[in-house]
Design a protein around this motif. Structure first.
Motif, PDB file in Angstrom:
ATOM      1  N   GLY A 108      -0.345  16.252   4.959  1.00  0.00           N
ATOM      2  CA  GLY A 108       0.802  16.172   4.251  1.00  0.00           C
ATOM      3  C   GLY A 108       0.509  15.855   2.806  1.00  0.00           C
ATOM      4  O   GLY A 108       1.041  15.939   2.045  1.00  0.00           O
ATOM      5  N   LEU A 109       0.165  13.804   3.044  1.00  0.00           N
ATOM      6  CA  LEU A 109       0.586  14.047   2.087  1.00  0.00           C
ATOM      7  C   LEU A 109      -0.570  13.654   1.381  1.00  0.00           C
ATOM      8  O   LEU A 109      -0.399  13.764  -0.472  1.00  0.00           O
ATOM      9  N   ARG A 110      -2.052  14.166   2.064  1.00  0.00           N
ATOM     10  CA  ARG A 110      -2.405  15.005   0.525  1.00  0.00           C
ATOM     11  C   ARG A 110      -2.634  15.641  -0.210  1.00  0.00           C
ATOM     12  O   ARG A 110      -2.842  16.241  -0.964  1.00  0.00           O
ATOM     13  N   VAL A 111      -1.831  17.003   0.200  1.00  0.00           N
ATOM     14  CA  VAL A 111      -1.113  17.391  -0.401  1.00  0.00           C
ATOM     15  C   VAL A 111       0.169  17.214  -2.020  1.00  0.00           C
ATOM     16  O   VAL A 111       0.068  18.046  -2.867  1.00  0.00           O
ATOM     17  N   ALA A 112       0.827  16.215  -0.605  1.00  0.00           N
ATOM     18  CA  ALA A 112       1.683  15.918  -1.828  1.00  0.00           C
ATOM     19  C   ALA A 112       1.557  15.229  -3.430  1.00  0.00           C
ATOM     20  O   ALA A 112       1.919  15.573  -3.758  1.00  0.00           O
ATOM     21  N   ARG A 113       0.451  14.550  -2.829  1.00  0.00           N
ATOM     22  CA  ARG A 113       0.126  13.987  -3.650  1.00  0.00           C
ATOM     23  C   ARG A 113      -0.757  14.761  -4.926  1.00  0.00           C
ATOM     24  O   ARG A 113      -0.377  14.605  -6.065  1.00  0.00           O
ATOM     25  N   ARG A 114      -1.295  16.112  -4.302  1.00  0.00           N
ATOM     26  CA  ARG A 114      -1.914  16.898  -5.493  1.00  0.00           C
ATOM     27  C   ARG A 114      -0.744  17.310  -6.516  1.00  0.00           C
ATOM     28  O   ARG A 114      -0.840  17.824  -7.378  1.00  0.00           O
ATOM     29  N   ARG A 115       0.031  17.876  -5.048  1.00  0.00           N
ATOM     30  CA  ARG A 115       1.061  19.148  -5.901  1.00  0.00           C
ATOM     31  C   ARG A 115       2.109  17.897  -6.496  1.00  0.00           C
ATOM     32  O   ARG A 115       3.450  19.317  -7.384  1.00  0.00           O
ATOM     33  N   LYS A 116       2.523  16.595  -5.894  1.00  0.00           N
ATOM     34  CA  LYS A 116       3.839  15.730  -6.613  1.00  0.00           C
ATOM     35  C   LYS A 116       4.995  16.755  -6.308  1.00  0.00           C
ATOM     36  O   LYS A 116       5.763  16.663  -7.053  1.00  0.00           O
ATOM     37  N   LEU A 117       4.537  16.468  -4.949  1.00  0.00           N
ATOM     38  CA  LEU A 117       5.987  16.822  -4.431  1.00  0.00           C
ATOM     39  C   LEU A 117       6.320  15.511  -3.414  1.00  0.00           C
ATOM     40  O   LEU A 117       5.565  14.906  -2.073  1.00  0.00           O
ATOM     41  N   PRO A 118       7.680  15.721  -2.547  1.00  0.00           N
ATOM     42  CA  PRO A 118       8.121  14.732  -2.064  1.00  0.00           C
ATOM     43  C   PRO A 118       7.897  14.650  -0.839  1.00  0.00           C
ATOM     44  O   PRO A 118       7.744  15.930   0.208  1.00  0.00           O
ATOM     45  N   ILE A 119       7.353  13.730   0.170  1.00  0.00           N
ATOM     46  CA  ILE A 119       7.406  13.856   1.601  1.00  0.00           C
ATOM     47  C   ILE A 119       8.353  12.988   2.633  1.00  0.00           C
ATOM     48  O   ILE A 119       7.503  12.505   2.368  1.00  0.00           O
ATOM     49  N   VAL A 120       8.846  14.117   3.337  1.00  0.00           N
ATOM     50  CA  VAL A 120       8.933  13.579   4.658  1.00  0.00           C
ATOM     51  C   VAL A 120       8.755  13.379   6.160  1.00  0.00           C
ATOM     52  O   VAL A 120       7.833  14.702   6.300  1.00  0.00           O
ATOM     53  N   TYR A 121       8.757  12.161   6.537  1.00  0.00           N
ATOM     54  CA  TYR A 121       7.801  12.216   7.424  1.00  0.00           C
ATOM     55  C   TYR A 121       8.584  11.976   9.135  1.00  0.00           C
ATOM     56  O   TYR A 121       9.394  11.263   8.952  1.00  0.00           O
ATOM     57  N   GLU A 122       8.648  12.841  10.351  1.00  0.00           N
ATOM     58  CA  GLU A 122       9.454  13.268  11.069  1.00  0.00           C
ATOM     59  C   GLU A 122       8.615  12.963  12.318  1.00  0.00           C
ATOM     60  O   GLU A 122       8.359  12.893  13.333  1.00  0.00           O
ATOM     61  N   ILE A 123       9.555  11.785  13.283  1.00  0.00           N
ATOM     62  CA  ILE A 123       8.546  10.877  14.052  1.00  0.00           C
ATOM     63  C   ILE A 123       9.324  11.365  15.139  1.00  0.00           C
ATOM     64  O   ILE A 123      10.305  11.104  15.124  1.00  0.00           O
ATOM     65  N   ARG A 124       8.955  11.742  16.181  1.00  0.00           N
ATOM     66  CA  ARG A 124       9.520  11.886  17.362  1.00  0.00           C
ATOM     67  C   ARG A 124       9.236  11.465  18.300  1.00  0.00           C
ATOM     68  O   ARG A 124       9.409  11.657  19.649  1.00  0.00           O
ATOM     69  N   ALA A 125       7.587  10.804  18.658  1.00  0.00           N
ATOM     70  CA  ALA A 125       7.120   9.673  19.685  1.00  0.00           C
ATOM     71  C   ALA A 125       5.807   9.422  18.835  1.00  0.00           C
ATOM     72  O   ALA A 125       5.589  10.299  18.006  1.00  0.00           O
ATOM     73  N   PHE A 126       5.544   7.757  19.134  1.00  0.00           N
ATOM     74  CA  PHE A 126       4.741   7.779  18.798  1.00  0.00           C
ATOM     75  C   PHE A 126       3.321   8.368  19.066  1.00  0.00           C
ATOM     76  O   PHE A 126       3.524   8.524  20.289  1.00  0.00           O
TER      77      PHE A 126
END
Length: 413
Positions: A108-126
């Protein structure tokens, strides 16, 4: 608001992961947001590249050929990022919302950087702790430490982080993550699915041979960390005290064969019943015949940090709940109030606690009511979904000043 969710796997597959995902997306739809989801290569082969399941639009990523780590993971990230980018062009989201494991955040980070979109990362477990809990990793190993470092790297670079419980939040703060970046979005219950318990299913109870018995139940996945071997080991002691006690195990997983063998060798084998997996739409029938849902998780880093979903479903169904005294359970259960906590990794202590709970019938209705009230007030997805609104709004309002991220590091596992 248009949100694109990035998932390891999704419906129609059934797991705790997909049930939480469904609850989030359906609740967001009811709120009036437009949502869609992209599943990663690990979802497995699908007949359709795009499909609608339960009213949710899913976009699929083709699996990638298996190869040794870390090259396999790198292939997955690249393939998933390409697919996400295609869907972004089509769906035009305002926010990307990646769900663990960390591979999804990296794609997601790769796409967010290219498309200039904000990204939320939700962690359910490490991811590293989940591997230890599933028996595929070792705490402190090189792979464990590399995965942990990669998780921390990703958390520092996404725009916001959601975690399912305080245990994960405190761990991230200990890694130097700004508390202001973190939001707790706890496990919850979709009350439109589990809101109204079924009456006691006499026909099902008779079929299983537990009619009129005191029934202990477990409904979930058979992983080692769930501690079902301890529950089976507790049964002879429990039956000595409560001769009508029966154990009903619904589900399946990696430990199933070993658990069936253990149960067959038990002196109370006739009191232990394996049901297998059942469709999610049938689960409430099994809840109806169980007096006490037991969750005997072993004590380890995973179970101390992460809260499970199943005890909440049981409380919503007005069932009694008994669970091991580990950190994840203590966030959900108040001892001798909404449920019972017993010592982890201790079959004898578990048997004593279950016997005392079965004997205290006068207190059952009060506990059931308090458990149900807790879920309705604090773990109801109709309310929990509102926790995302200020996060999304802050990120979309602030995109004008968004700065690009550096390139992700190479995986070293």
């Amino acid at each position: 608001m248009r949100i694109l969710h990035l998932l390891d796997h999704g419906l129609p597959l059934q797991s705790g992961y997909t049930f939480r995902t469904r609850a989030i997306l359906k609740s967001q739809q009811r709120r009036g947001w437009e949502v869609a989801a992209v599943t990663g290569p690990r979802n497995g082969p699908r007949d359709l590249a795009e499909e609608t399941v339960d009213g949710i639009d899913f976009y699929r990523t083709d699996p990638v050929p298996e190869t040794i780590s870390p090259f396999g993971e790198l292939r997955e990230i690249r393939a998933f990022a390409r697919r996400i980018d295609q869907v972004v062009a089509q769906f035009k989201p305002d926010v990307l919302h990646a769900h663990s494991p960390v591979l999804d955040a990296l794609a997601g980070l790769r796409v967010a950087r290219r498309r200039k979109l904000p990204i939320v990362y939700e962690i359910r477990a490490f991811w590293e702790d989940a591997a230890v809990g599933n028996g595929t990793g070792t705490e402190g190993s090189l792979r464990y430490r590399a995965t942990r470092a990669l998780e921390t790297w990703a958390v520092k670079r996404v725009d916001a982080v959601a975690v399912i419980c305080d245990g994960l939040r405190h761990d991230l703060i200990g890694r130097g993550i700004d508390p202001g970046k973190l939001t707790v979005s706890p496990n919850g219950v979709d009350m439109s699915v589990f809101g109204e318990p079924l009456p006691y299913d006499h026909a099902l109870a008779e079929t299983l041979g537990v009619q009129g018995a005191e029934v202990i139940g477990f409904i979930g996945s058979f992983y080692d960390y769930e501690g079902l071997d301890d529950l089976i080991a507790a049964m002879p002691l429990l039956v000595d005290d409560r001769p009508s006690a029966q154990l009903v195990l619904v589900g399946g997983g990696p430990m199933e064969a070993a658990l069936r063998a253990q149960a067959a060798a038990s002196p109370v084998a006739q009191h232990i019943h394996f049901i297998g997996r059942v469709p999610h739409t049938e689960v409430d029938r099994y809840y109806s015949i169980v007096d006490v849902l037991a969750y005997p998780r072993k004590r380890m880093r995973l179970t101390d940090l992460v809260t499970p979903l199943k005890p909440l479903e049981a409380m919503a169904q007005r069932r009694l709940v008994a669970a091991s005294d580990v950190g994840g359970h203590r966030e959900l259960i108040r001892h001798n109030d909404t449920g019972t906590l017993f010592p982890p990794d201790d079959p004898a202590g578990m048997a004593r606690a279950l016997a005392a709970l079965l004997a205290d019938r006068d207190g059952w209705e009060g506990r059931r009511a308090r458990g149900r009230a807790f879920v309705e007030a604090e773990r109801n997805w109709a309310l929990n979904v509102d926790r995302y609104a200020p996060v999304y709004q802050k990120l979309t309002d602030g995109m004008a000043s968004h700065k690009p991220w550096p390139s992700p590091p190479a995986l070293n596992m």
